[in-house]
Write a protein that holds these residues in place. Structure first.
Motif, PDB file in Angstrom:
ATOM      1  N   ARG A 149      13.960  -2.084  -3.798  1.00 32.89           N
ATOM      2  CA  ARG A 149      13.193  -1.227  -2.697  1.00 32.89           C
ATOM      3  C   ARG A 149      11.763  -1.626  -2.758  1.00 32.89           C
ATOM      4  O   ARG A 149      11.114  -1.611  -3.778  1.00 32.89           O
ATOM      5  CB  ARG A 149      13.337   0.334  -2.725  1.00 32.89           C
ATOM      6  CG  ARG A 149      14.474   0.941  -2.754  1.00 32.89           C
ATOM      7  CD  ARG A 149      14.526   2.372  -2.976  1.00 32.89           C
ATOM      8  NE  ARG A 149      15.922   2.966  -2.892  1.00 32.89           N
ATOM      9  CZ  ARG A 149      15.906   4.243  -3.043  1.00 32.89           C
ATOM     10  NH1 ARG A 149      14.948   5.031  -3.182  1.00 32.89           N
ATOM     11  NH2 ARG A 149      17.140   4.841  -3.101  1.00 32.89           N
ATOM     12  N   LEU A 195       0.791   7.918  -1.976  1.00 36.35           N
ATOM     13  CA  LEU A 195       1.625   7.029  -0.780  1.00 36.35           C
ATOM     14  C   LEU A 195       0.704   7.281   0.421  1.00 36.35           C
ATOM     15  O   LEU A 195       0.122   6.708   1.319  1.00 36.35           O
ATOM     16  CB  LEU A 195       2.845   7.543  -0.522  1.00 36.35           C
ATOM     17  CG  LEU A 195       3.929   6.525   0.512  1.00 36.35           C
ATOM     18  CD1 LEU A 195       3.834   4.906  -0.115  1.00 36.35           C
ATOM     19  CD2 LEU A 195       5.251   6.923   0.372  1.00 36.35           C
ATOM     20  N   GLN A 196       0.361   8.415   0.727  1.00 43.79           N
ATOM     21  CA  GLN A 196      -0.624   8.905   1.688  1.00 43.79           C
ATOM     22  C   GLN A 196      -1.423  10.186   1.316  1.00 43.79           C
ATOM     23  O   GLN A 196      -1.024  11.198   0.543  1.00 43.79           O
ATOM     24  CB  GLN A 196       0.214   9.485   2.943  1.00 43.79           C
ATOM     25  CG  GLN A 196      -0.801   9.544   4.078  1.00 43.79           C
ATOM     26  CD  GLN A 196      -0.172   9.868   5.307  1.00 43.79           C
ATOM     27  OE1 GLN A 196      -0.420   9.283   6.644  1.00 43.79           O
ATOM     28  NE2 GLN A 196       1.182  10.626   5.487  1.00 43.79           N
ATOM     29  N   TYR A 253      -2.808   1.402   0.868  1.00 45.05           N
ATOM     30  CA  TYR A 253      -2.707   1.941   1.976  1.00 45.05           C
ATOM     31  C   TYR A 253      -2.718   3.302   2.380  1.00 45.05           C
ATOM     32  O   TYR A 253      -2.294   3.939   3.314  1.00 45.05           O
ATOM     33  CB  TYR A 253      -1.539   1.387   2.704  1.00 45.05           C
ATOM     34  CG  TYR A 253      -0.543   1.213   1.862  1.00 45.05           C
ATOM     35  CD1 TYR A 253       0.501   2.182   1.442  1.00 45.05           C
ATOM     36  CD2 TYR A 253      -0.199  -0.274   1.008  1.00 45.05           C
ATOM     37  CE1 TYR A 253       1.336   1.913   0.527  1.00 45.05           C
ATOM     38  CE2 TYR A 253       0.581  -0.442  -0.169  1.00 45.05           C
ATOM     39  CZ  TYR A 253       1.619   0.706  -0.084  1.00 45.05           C
ATOM     40  OH  TYR A 253       2.381   0.729  -1.026  1.00 45.05           O
ATOM     41  N   GLN A 280      12.937   2.006   6.475  1.00 46.48           N
ATOM     42  CA  GLN A 280      12.790   3.259   6.949  1.00 46.48           C
ATOM     43  C   GLN A 280      10.840   3.135   7.277  1.00 46.48           C
ATOM     44  O   GLN A 280      10.183   2.748   6.469  1.00 46.48           O
ATOM     45  CB  GLN A 280      12.904   3.856   5.687  1.00 46.48           C
ATOM     46  CG  GLN A 280      12.507   5.267   5.765  1.00 46.48           C
ATOM     47  CD  GLN A 280      12.731   6.205   4.648  1.00 46.48           C
ATOM     48  OE1 GLN A 280      13.516   5.631   3.492  1.00 46.48           O
ATOM     49  NE2 GLN A 280      11.810   7.225   4.356  1.00 46.48           N
ATOM     50  N   PRO A 290       1.925   6.332   6.481  1.00 45.26           N
ATOM     51  CA  PRO A 290       1.420   6.418   7.994  1.00 45.26           C
ATOM     52  C   PRO A 290      -0.042   5.943   8.073  1.00 45.26           C
ATOM     53  O   PRO A 290      -0.542   5.722   9.086  1.00 45.26           O
ATOM     54  CB  PRO A 290       1.651   7.837   8.345  1.00 45.26           C
ATOM     55  CG  PRO A 290       2.698   8.235   7.313  1.00 45.26           C
ATOM     56  CD  PRO A 290       2.709   7.585   6.139  1.00 45.26           C
ATOM     57  N   HIS A 339       7.335   3.369   8.924  1.00 43.67           N
ATOM     58  CA  HIS A 339       6.190   4.413   8.664  1.00 43.67           C
ATOM     59  C   HIS A 339       6.211   5.149   7.450  1.00 43.67           C
ATOM     60  O   HIS A 339       5.697   6.295   7.457  1.00 43.67           O
ATOM     61  CB  HIS A 339       6.356   5.244   9.930  1.00 43.67           C
ATOM     62  CG  HIS A 339       6.233   4.569  11.278  1.00 43.67           C
ATOM     63  ND1 HIS A 339       5.467   3.544  11.546  1.00 43.67           N
ATOM     64  CD2 HIS A 339       7.072   4.604  12.428  1.00 43.67           C
ATOM     65  CE1 HIS A 339       5.841   3.068  12.822  1.00 43.67           C
ATOM     66  NE2 HIS A 339       7.013   3.754  13.271  1.00 43.67           N
ATOM     67  N   ILE A 340       6.711   4.462   6.385  1.00 40.65           N
ATOM     68  CA  ILE A 340       6.701   5.326   5.134  1.00 40.65           C
ATOM     69  C   ILE A 340       5.222   5.551   4.621  1.00 40.65           C
ATOM     70  O   ILE A 340       5.057   6.294   3.734  1.00 40.65           O
ATOM     71  CB  ILE A 340       7.287   4.297   4.123  1.00 40.65           C
ATOM     72  CG1 ILE A 340       7.455   4.780   2.661  1.00 40.65           C
ATOM     73  CG2 ILE A 340       6.599   3.003   3.972  1.00 40.65           C
ATOM     74  CD1 ILE A 340       8.344   5.810   2.523  1.00 40.65           C
ATOM     75  N   ILE A 345       7.806  -1.336  -0.602  1.00 41.64           N
ATOM     76  CA  ILE A 345       7.049  -0.661   0.403  1.00 41.64           C
ATOM     77  C   ILE A 345       6.391  -1.929   0.979  1.00 41.64           C
ATOM     78  O   ILE A 345       5.505  -2.594   0.228  1.00 41.64           O
ATOM     79  CB  ILE A 345       6.100   0.489  -0.326  1.00 41.64           C
ATOM     80  CG1 ILE A 345       6.944   1.578  -0.815  1.00 41.64           C
ATOM     81  CG2 ILE A 345       5.229   0.908   0.867  1.00 41.64           C
ATOM     82  CD1 ILE A 345       5.997   2.341  -1.897  1.00 41.64           C
ATOM     83  N   ARG A 385       1.344  12.668   0.591  1.00 40.84           N
ATOM     84  CA  ARG A 385       2.854  12.173  -0.028  1.00 40.84           C
ATOM     85  C   ARG A 385       2.405  11.472  -1.277  1.00 40.84           C
ATOM     86  O   ARG A 385       1.646  10.477  -1.538  1.00 40.84           O
ATOM     87  CB  ARG A 385       3.337  11.110   0.785  1.00 40.84           C
ATOM     88  CG  ARG A 385       3.932  11.720   2.309  1.00 40.84           C
ATOM     89  CD  ARG A 385       4.681  10.354   2.898  1.00 40.84           C
ATOM     90  NE  ARG A 385       4.502  10.869   4.221  1.00 40.84           N
ATOM     91  CZ  ARG A 385       5.563   9.945   5.120  1.00 40.84           C
ATOM     92  NH1 ARG A 385       6.121   8.854   4.509  1.00 40.84           N
ATOM     93  NH2 ARG A 385       5.917  10.578   6.303  1.00 40.84           N
TER      94      ARG A 385
END
Lengths: 242, 242, 242, 242, 242, 242
Positions: free
Chosen positions: E40, A125-126, A74, E21, E26, E23-24, E42, A40
């Motif tokens: 917003r 993000l991932q 993360y 929201q 994971p 587990h944005i 995270i 992501r």
């Protein structure tokens, strides 16, 4: 003969699922969250109504585009220390953002852009393999959204950006595969990243075999797989933009 | 039909003159000054009798090799500010030293090296195009000299390094050419750097068209020219080492 | 009575062999590689056709000269980490480049230079004692070469630089000696660096006894030895320039 | 014949008034505020009950001493930006703290100190010329106070520090003078800093003529003036310590 | 009497809409995207199975928690340069992440956590006022999710974290209001951030009147509004967690 | 009933002794050394006859004031490494200097100041609790002294600064106390810093319970104690200024 499927059930020439979530960062001029398999990346384009000093002092007409790439702490399996805490940008990030920038300068008509700077931010993000290709593929979408907005505001007449997409291909266990995830990437003997435009021309091609080498035959197969993947990606981008 | 020669009198498939001046930095374990046309790079290999902490803590056997690339301030037409004065390593240098490091890790048998770290420094004394390929081509020579010395000191039984060379190819005015100098490089529409081993296999292939794109046909021609150049370079390296 | 010779066969008042290899860095306006015994320093002068901002804002007429000193990582017996990897310039380098800069500002007529900045870079290729005095002695030669070139290009009428040379002297085992190499320097109880111009006047004199102290008698002897060495160095510089 | 007095009414060989205000920073093991004319420097010595890592790993017996010098932002006529805001230590400060450190290592018996590190901090509260010599002269006093405290705590048997003082001398308008203030220093053609111990021996001697040069005759006169000043300073230090 | 509504239609004591929201990100042990009005953030919690060196060396039992706060470059109306490009963390970010860390250390039982480090990252995706209170409120939720996961893995017996929430209150045009958005915040004469636990006790209270001052009466009213908001937030967090 | 006195003999509502030593740094426009119990802070105000670039480019009328806070290395019980050696400003210092700056901007009439920048430096010479409140309380005095000087020089008509003072209060062992020293601060369950002007209005209020929480009742008591302390401090400041 039936093909042996990959651990996640894909065929050798199959892309992971692709999804775009637009306007993830509404203060940007254009933005999208590209979700490509488990990878992501937030891609956001911000418009600045001026050009860098070196362009001003050399009186170069038109605009400029620059990219920044970063992995959120993360986004990786083991937490990644922020660059600011090391006072040094991660070397891999430097390499990737230079690639993104070069790519976008190829598909953007800087003169038609007008006297503006486009900042393209790609924040992971991932990470599950292919973050640089996801960044390029998503950056084009964010760029197109931003240009649409500039057009609606009457700031440009038509979009100065042409389509571009990127995909990774590699050889895993002697077998060429399209769009490697992290696990496959870690076990690949050859890793190639391919960037192509909408007319089937190459923009960047980077192939590397850190633990191994590759032959001209491998190269040929990887290019074929890559071209196939790019075709599909270009189509998915258009769908996401309409 | 007579070929139209390049500004410096070379044919399309001709390398610039190559010369090695060994032991330019005698405190290094192995060193050479590679002069390739007007490009000059100091390549020096230093041996450290320990391995990085991350290898120690993970108890990975064998050794490590790492590369650093830098342009001396007076190597460019306009003086280049030292990185330390900007507190930031130049992005292009980061990209290049990562390429050098990856390449050398492919041709070096890290286990056979033993519990040592090899530092490969490439400092550009004069830049006239192709500094990254000169760095790789020269680094191999410096590495071979260093291994010869370790062998003579009885520290290793046989050289753990296999030959590797790198060359640039590009398309200038629609014409594919081998080994671009600065002027040609600045005018090229496609720029490719090719790294190959002594068995004709690819190690790295990076092709980029910042202002332009390239077709599969171009790619084919460039690869042919590049392979030809690599062959000659590998021969010149062996001559320099005997 | 026969004098007991030093480990390398020199008399107390004898310089190590000196050699200059001009134009080592052809993109610089003037450059030389000074080889002084086993010490090797690249000295390069680059001309910039503007002056620093602080001179512009204060409307100070004439030009400026500034020096930078650095040790290449493979110049020392144990590899020296690059400053950029520590994000901090080495303290000893800071001290030395300030000395070089002050010295050159004494022998350069800044007004006659015109509205230009001269960058003097001294990069140590091999360190075997006396790198700061080699830097100054070599920098003058590079500077003279650069001024010759500016003269040939009609940019200046006559050279605004006057001769300057530097040498180290020290007391090793109670015995005053000229031009210490690394081994002698490490064992010296007093270490003096002397910078003088072509008219026998002092420009800088730095004497230090880190592990010890020194008397006025020692000082006298060291000055005598130093003056003698400077005289010879000035002559060797002139030979190298004609 | 009557001597023409200096702007502040001093004779050529006269020091500015000197005053010590002990324990200015009570958390330090020893501290003093040296006021020398209008120059004011906080000198503080802190004891750390361990030695640097490089001593530990090489198992070098005894202790260590290191110095840091800094100008407080309001110590100069024009406010001086803090180093941290430039991410770079001021070059002049680097040079000065290296001088202070070398000096103190000469007069301190590191073995007798025991396995400790002494941190000597010199922070300039007001600069009016001679801050480096004030730092050294004050540092000795702070050091002696700290050693007295360690002795009282039974940590050392006798003080491992011997007296040291420093003074500046210079040539202003052809006239040699002792202990220049800022105005005199700015107009001096030669500037010398002299560091001597209690037995009349030299520890450091740094003479520089940035805008000018100096002869052996000047050198002789300056040394004579300097020696005279050092003698007086050593006396004043002893008075301040009893 | 009817209350005059705020520009976005809210009453004085009304919170903006809140949404989580989960587990944005994971790869984190626990994460949530808190959307609070147009703000917003995270919030992601990563578990590291070791404690900081200072705890190890002092043999302090239990674990540690630390927070990092950052604004993504496209989160603000005008693009915000990344910290790494200035080599300096933004001062406001430093202040905020210290507040988040202090807060979480109050509601986390470090001994019950066991020998682990929790990294709490708060990255602002869009800033419209109240990013620090959103970070704290979201961080608790991410923390609770992470503890739930540790519990499911049998690593902890019960959650060592107790509820905490934060809200901003302020005086805009003489009128106390709950939960200011960016526009209101910019026009506020007093700005207070309130952090409270689930038992109605204060953890942090920061009130500031940059352009103005405030009275004890204002303080009382703001505290009343804040307490009311915290109550509602604590409830919304529980709903989000079940 | 007799109150139980604190370890240093003070009542709960009693301030530590306060003393000002003006003109500690004579090159500053105004300066004072505030000694508050064992806490000592140098507060110095320097005037720069221009405004920051961002004010110039936005053509904002009036002046600016900015604060910097730092702890000298020998101010703490254990020596504190200088920020420059970590290439990073201490996080706590960042937080404190932002608080000082915000506070002073509230009591300074920036328009009446004229087109100038005031730099307020607070350097801690000795830390024994309450350094941030001592910095603010001393900064006002230094500011008033600087304004007096500007007035005497005819640069301003009347002082644009109004009184401000700050004090800490806290709960130690269930007992609210005024003006905590280091030992009390370390054992406090709640720590509040209060900044108020001469008219009894709040400017900043920061209350924190790192290891604990606090109730509205505690808050009320702490505010009462704090207000009492501020009243006394404002009086002491006036005495120090006349």
């Amino acid at each position: 003969m039936t093909e042996i499927l990959r651990p996640d059930g894909r065929r050798s020439d199959e892309l992971r699922p692709l999804r775009f979530q637009h306007h993830i960062a509404p203060h940007a001029t254009g933005s999208t969250l590209i979700e490509w398999g488990k990878t992501r990346v937030i891609c956001a384009v911000t418009v600045e109504e001026s050009v860098p000093k070196w362009m001003q002092s050399k009186k170069i007409p038109g605009g400029w585009i620059t990219a920044e790439y970063s992995m959120l702490p993360y986004s990786t399996l083991e937490r990644k220390t922020r660059d600011i805490n090391k006072l040094k940008q991660d070397g891999r990030s430097v390499e990737i953002q230079r690639l993104i920038g070069r790519t976008l300068r190829t598909v953007l008509d800087l003169e038609a852009l007008g006297s503006r700077t486009l900042w393209v931010d790609c924040d992971v993000l991932q990470a599950d393999g292919g973050t640089r290709t996801a960044s390029i593929t998503g950056a084009y979408v964010a760029l197109a959204l931003a240009m649409k907005k500039l057009g609606a505001e009457g700031k440009i007449l038509s979009s100065p950006v042409k389509p571009v997409a990127a995909v990774s291909v590699g050889v895993v266990g002697q077998r060429p595969m399209l769009d490697l995830n992290y696990e496959e990437d870690a076990g690949a003997s050859v890793d190639m990243n391919l960037v192509m435009n909408g007319e089937g021309e190459f923009i960047e091609l980077q192939a590397s075999g850190e633990e191994s080498t590759f032959s001209a035959v491998h190269l040929e197969e990887l290019l074929r797989l890559g071209r196939h993947g790019i075709g599909e990606l270009l189509q998915r981008q258009q769908e996401a933009l309409t």
